[in-house]
Design a protein around this motif. Structure first.
Motif, PDB file in Angstrom:
ATOM      1  N   LEU A  89      20.762  46.895  25.560  1.00 50.41           N
ATOM      2  CA  LEU A  89      19.731  46.687  24.678  1.00 50.41           C
ATOM      3  C   LEU A  89      19.712  47.788  23.628  1.00 50.41           C
ATOM      4  O   LEU A  89      19.259  47.551  22.406  1.00 50.41           O
ATOM      5  N   GLU A  90      19.752  48.970  24.097  1.00 54.75           N
ATOM      6  CA  GLU A  90      19.880  50.201  23.200  1.00 54.75           C
ATOM      7  C   GLU A  90      20.967  50.063  22.006  1.00 54.75           C
ATOM      8  O   GLU A  90      20.901  50.374  21.094  1.00 54.75           O
ATOM      9  N   TRP A  91      22.097  49.775  22.713  1.00 51.12           N
ATOM     10  CA  TRP A  91      23.363  49.550  21.833  1.00 51.12           C
ATOM     11  C   TRP A  91      22.929  48.537  20.638  1.00 51.12           C
ATOM     12  O   TRP A  91      23.354  48.637  19.733  1.00 51.12           O
ATOM     13  N   ILE A  92      22.295  47.526  21.181  1.00 51.40           N
ATOM     14  CA  ILE A  92      21.921  46.313  20.044  1.00 51.40           C
ATOM     15  C   ILE A  92      21.228  46.883  19.040  1.00 51.40           C
ATOM     16  O   ILE A  92      21.346  46.519  18.067  1.00 51.40           O
ATOM     17  N   CYS A  93      20.367  47.338  19.501  1.00 51.77           N
ATOM     18  CA  CYS A  93      19.270  48.019  18.557  1.00 51.77           C
ATOM     19  C   CYS A  93      19.642  49.186  17.703  1.00 51.77           C
ATOM     20  O   CYS A  93      19.153  49.256  16.348  1.00 51.77           O
ATOM     21  N   THR A  94      20.697  49.904  17.918  1.00 49.16           N
ATOM     22  CA  THR A  94      21.206  50.821  17.078  1.00 49.16           C
ATOM     23  C   THR A  94      22.098  49.927  16.152  1.00 49.16           C
ATOM     24  O   THR A  94      22.353  50.721  15.209  1.00 49.16           O
ATOM     25  N   ARG A  95      22.752  48.817  16.617  1.00 52.76           N
ATOM     26  CA  ARG A  95      23.604  48.165  15.597  1.00 52.76           C
ATOM     27  C   ARG A  95      22.675  47.555  14.438  1.00 52.76           C
ATOM     28  O   ARG A  95      23.108  47.504  13.553  1.00 52.76           O
ATOM     29  N   ILE A 112      20.927  39.061  13.742  1.00 55.42           N
ATOM     30  CA  ILE A 112      20.544  39.895  12.619  1.00 55.42           C
ATOM     31  C   ILE A 112      21.930  40.902  12.456  1.00 55.42           C
ATOM     32  O   ILE A 112      22.284  40.894  11.282  1.00 55.42           O
ATOM     33  N   ILE A 113      22.431  41.086  13.468  1.00 57.82           N
ATOM     34  CA  ILE A 113      23.639  41.781  13.379  1.00 57.82           C
ATOM     35  C   ILE A 113      24.781  40.910  12.700  1.00 57.82           C
ATOM     36  O   ILE A 113      25.258  41.550  11.742  1.00 57.82           O
ATOM     37  N   GLN A 114      24.964  39.781  13.306  1.00 58.20           N
ATOM     38  CA  GLN A 114      26.091  38.985  12.668  1.00 58.20           C
ATOM     39  C   GLN A 114      25.908  38.541  11.534  1.00 58.20           C
ATOM     40  O   GLN A 114      26.700  37.865  10.535  1.00 58.20           O
ATOM     41  N   PRO A 135      27.099  41.703   7.069  1.00 53.87           N
ATOM     42  CA  PRO A 135      28.481  41.953   7.344  1.00 53.87           C
ATOM     43  C   PRO A 135      28.707  43.564   7.381  1.00 53.87           C
ATOM     44  O   PRO A 135      29.615  44.322   8.037  1.00 53.87           O
ATOM     45  N   SER A 136      27.787  44.350   6.737  1.00 51.03           N
ATOM     46  CA  SER A 136      27.836  45.698   7.106  1.00 51.03           C
ATOM     47  C   SER A 136      27.468  46.311   8.590  1.00 51.03           C
ATOM     48  O   SER A 136      27.869  47.572   8.757  1.00 51.03           O
ATOM     49  N   LEU A 137      26.941  45.468   9.321  1.00 48.62           N
ATOM     50  CA  LEU A 137      26.592  45.885  10.521  1.00 48.62           C
ATOM     51  C   LEU A 137      27.611  45.097  11.698  1.00 48.62           C
ATOM     52  O   LEU A 137      27.426  45.505  12.628  1.00 48.62           O
TER      53      LEU A 137
END
Length: 276
Positions: free
Chosen positions: A51-57, A118-120, A123-125
């Motif tokens: 979850l931390e990795w997802i939030c930082t992305r 949101i990440i996908q 494109p920049s994320l």
């Protein structure tokens, strides 16, 4: 035990995390839907790391912020992740149970899935190779955007065309609104001050309004009366016309009703003759 729908959702999120190269899944070997569901929805170090990795992305500046925190400051991390979810309108600002993995599993999976969306969608994320530069680039892009917006607004408000739109030579507003658009000083010159008016002035205005309403009511009643008389006259003319016998040629006289009835009988006789 989780239902089939939640297990499928957990498996889908797990596959998305694998494709995106989540580092917290390295060395994790699970394939059963139930095991995947427990991994993503049960409190653990691995789940919190995912979850931390997802939030930082989603918001790269969090990576730098988390990197300076000590292990004992885990609560601060979870509060920041909850704050991010709140700003994205995905959860409450103090919804720590969702971050810890204590909330309903369906709510946890929805939260993770929406963050991955949101990440996908950006494109920049999506690119891992650009993750480190994105943190610095986000702040720089924001400052640049704010500066460009300020310049655009300055150019707009200083434009001759914009000023001409605000104060056109040919005033497009109706006459009754033009007075309201004048500066306050001009309005004060044109409109009498309330302080200078007496109760007698207000009473006179009320009397004028009352008289005007009374005249209007009388005119309406007169119009209704005329309409009623006209309607009665027309009805009487129609009734008389229907009852009056008229000459139809050949020396015969009959009312309109009798004439139509006779024509109908002739037509029916004609149809009967054709049928034979």
């Amino acid at each position: 035990m989780a239902g089939g729908t939640e297990k499928r959702r957990a498996a889908e999120i797990y596959k998305r995390l694998q494709k995106m190269g989540c580092p917290f899944l390295e060395g994790v070997y699970v394939s059963e839907p139930q095991s995947i569901h427990e991994l993503l929805c049960t409190p653990s170090v691995i789940r919190l790391g995912i979850l931390e990795w997802i939030c930082t992305r989603v918001y790269p500046p969090l990576q730098e912020q988390f990197s300076v925190l000590k292990e004992s400051e885990g609560d601060t991390k979870m509060k920041e992740m909850a704050k991010l979810g709140f700003e994205l309108m995905l959860c409450g600002d103090v919804d720590l149970d969702l971050i810890k993995g204590l909330a309903h599993s369906g709510k946890q999976l929805s939260f993770m899935g929406e963050l991955l969306d949101i990440i996908q969608s950006s494109p920049s994320l999506c690119s891992n190779s650009e993750l480190e530069s994105t943190s610095q680039g986000t702040d720089e892009a924001f400052v640049t955007y704010a500066h460009e917006t300020e310049e655009l607004l300055n150019e707009l408000f200083s434009s001759v065309h914009f000023q001409a739109t605000l104060t056109p030579e040919c005033n497009p507003w109706p006459a009754d609104l033009q007075a309201l658009l004048l500066p306050e000083e001009a309005q004060e010159r044109k409109l009498p001050s309330g302080k200078d008016r007496t109760h007698g002035d207000y009473l006179k205005e009320l009397e004028k309004i009352s008289t005007a309403l009374k005249d209007l009511k009388e005119e309406e009643l007169e119009a209704i009366s005329q309409l009623s008389d006209t309607s009665d006259t027309i009805a009487e003319m129609v009734r008389k016309r229907q009852q009056t016998k008229e000459s139809w040629g050949g020396g015969s006289t009959a009312t309109i009703y009798e004439k139509i009835k006779g024509l109908k009988q002739v037509y029916e006789t004609f149809l009967n003759s054709l049928a034979k």
